[in-house]
Design a protein around this motif. Structure first.
Motif, PDB file in Angstrom:
ATOM      1  N   THR A  16      23.474  -6.816  24.465  1.00 17.40           N
ATOM      2  CA  THR A  16      24.419  -7.915  24.318  1.00 17.40           C
ATOM      3  C   THR A  16      23.740  -9.220  24.729  1.00 17.40           C
ATOM      4  N   ARG A  32      32.727  -6.712  27.398  1.00 16.08           N
ATOM      5  CA  ARG A  32      32.567  -5.299  27.056  1.00 16.08           C
ATOM      6  C   ARG A  32      33.494  -4.836  25.936  1.00 16.08           C
ATOM      7  N   SER A  54      33.118  -4.779  22.793  1.00 19.98           N
ATOM      8  CA  SER A  54      32.500  -3.960  21.746  1.00 19.98           C
ATOM      9  C   SER A  54      32.426  -2.494  22.202  1.00 19.98           C
ATOM     10  N   GLU A 108      35.735  -0.855  21.467  1.00 22.84           N
ATOM     11  CA  GLU A 108      35.864  -0.520  20.040  1.00 22.84           C
ATOM     12  C   GLU A 108      35.124   0.781  19.755  1.00 22.84           C
ATOM     13  N   LYS A 109      33.930   0.892  20.311  1.00 25.06           N
ATOM     14  CA  LYS A 109      33.098   2.081  20.103  1.00 25.06           C
ATOM     15  C   LYS A 109      33.791   3.315  20.701  1.00 25.06           C
ATOM     16  N   GLU A 117      36.394   4.584  18.411  1.00 28.23           N
ATOM     17  CA  GLU A 117      35.871   5.187  17.181  1.00 28.23           C
ATOM     18  C   GLU A 117      35.364   6.604  17.382  1.00 28.23           C
TER      19      GLU A 117
END
Ligand code: 5GP
Length: 202
Positions: free
Chosen positions: A4, A192, A194, A197-198, A201
């Protein structure tokens, strides 16, 4: 460690607070990159061009301001100091945390431009200790020491604009405190998203 964007870490504090020593300890960590400032101040004994500062004439410095090459700049005890933009942006994009060792006016400009920047103020245990350190350093005349002490008191007025206060009683502890602050900043939810989101998923 992560892919990041890095963060901006501003370290301020009066001359003699030991911030220079703390910063040189911090940058042994490869996660950090130290921004090298431009200044119109004359080099002190042992200071090198491009390592401690980019030493500029007043005209060259004004030219950098005009061309918008500086993130921020300020006048401090009769000299100009400023942070070149290019280095800060490129290192942040590489994922490094960029450390800016700058005075209060510049710090406030950085916060305006980069609201997520972390502002850390370093002080020695007392004003008396500060005076002793400046005298023992022996790099400035007594007139400049007096000027810098007055400026130290003025800078303290801005402490409320900073995010963290670190007392430099012991270098190792102060370095540890700053590493902890930076670590905590990286753990903030907004840095954090992202990962969340991960998480959803997978
Ligand atoms: P010195 O002359 O002791 O190296 O630095 C004097 C003051 O200028 C210190 O408080 C230092 O943190 C600050 N300073 C150094 N570089 C910069 C800069 O790029 N911008 C600003 N605003 N202050 C700086």
């Amino acid at each position: 460690m992560n892919n990041t964007k890095g963060i901006i870490v501003v370290v301020s504090g009066p001359s003699g607070s030991g911030k220079g020593t703390i910063v040189s300890e911090l940058i042994k960590n490869e996660q950090y990159a130290l921004s090298i400032s431009a200044t119109t101040r004359k080099p002190r004994l042992g200071e090198e061009e491009g390592i401690h500062y980019f030493f500029k004439s007043k005209e060259e410095f004004m030219d950098m301001i005009e061309k918008r090459e500086l993130v921020e700049w300020a006048e401090f005890c009769d000299n100009y100091y400023g942070t070149p933009k290019f280095y800060v942006e490129s290192k942040m994009n590489e994922g490094k945390d960029v450390i800016l060792e700058i005075e209060v006016q510049g710090a406030l400009q950085v916060k305006k431009l980069y609201p997520e920047a972390v502002l850390i103020f370093i002080v020695p245990p007392s004003l008396k200790e500060l005076k002793n350190r400046l005298i023992n350093r022996g790099t400035e005349s007594s007139e400049i020491i007096e000027k810098r002490l007055r400026r130290a008191l003025e800078e303290l007025e801005f402490i409320n604009d900073y995010d963290y206060l670190v007392i430099n009683d012991c270098i190792e502890q102060a370095v540890m405190d700053i590493n902890t602050i930076i670590k905590a900043e990286h753990l903030k939810v907004n840095k954090r998203m992202s990962l969340i989101e991960k998480f959803k998923e997978e």
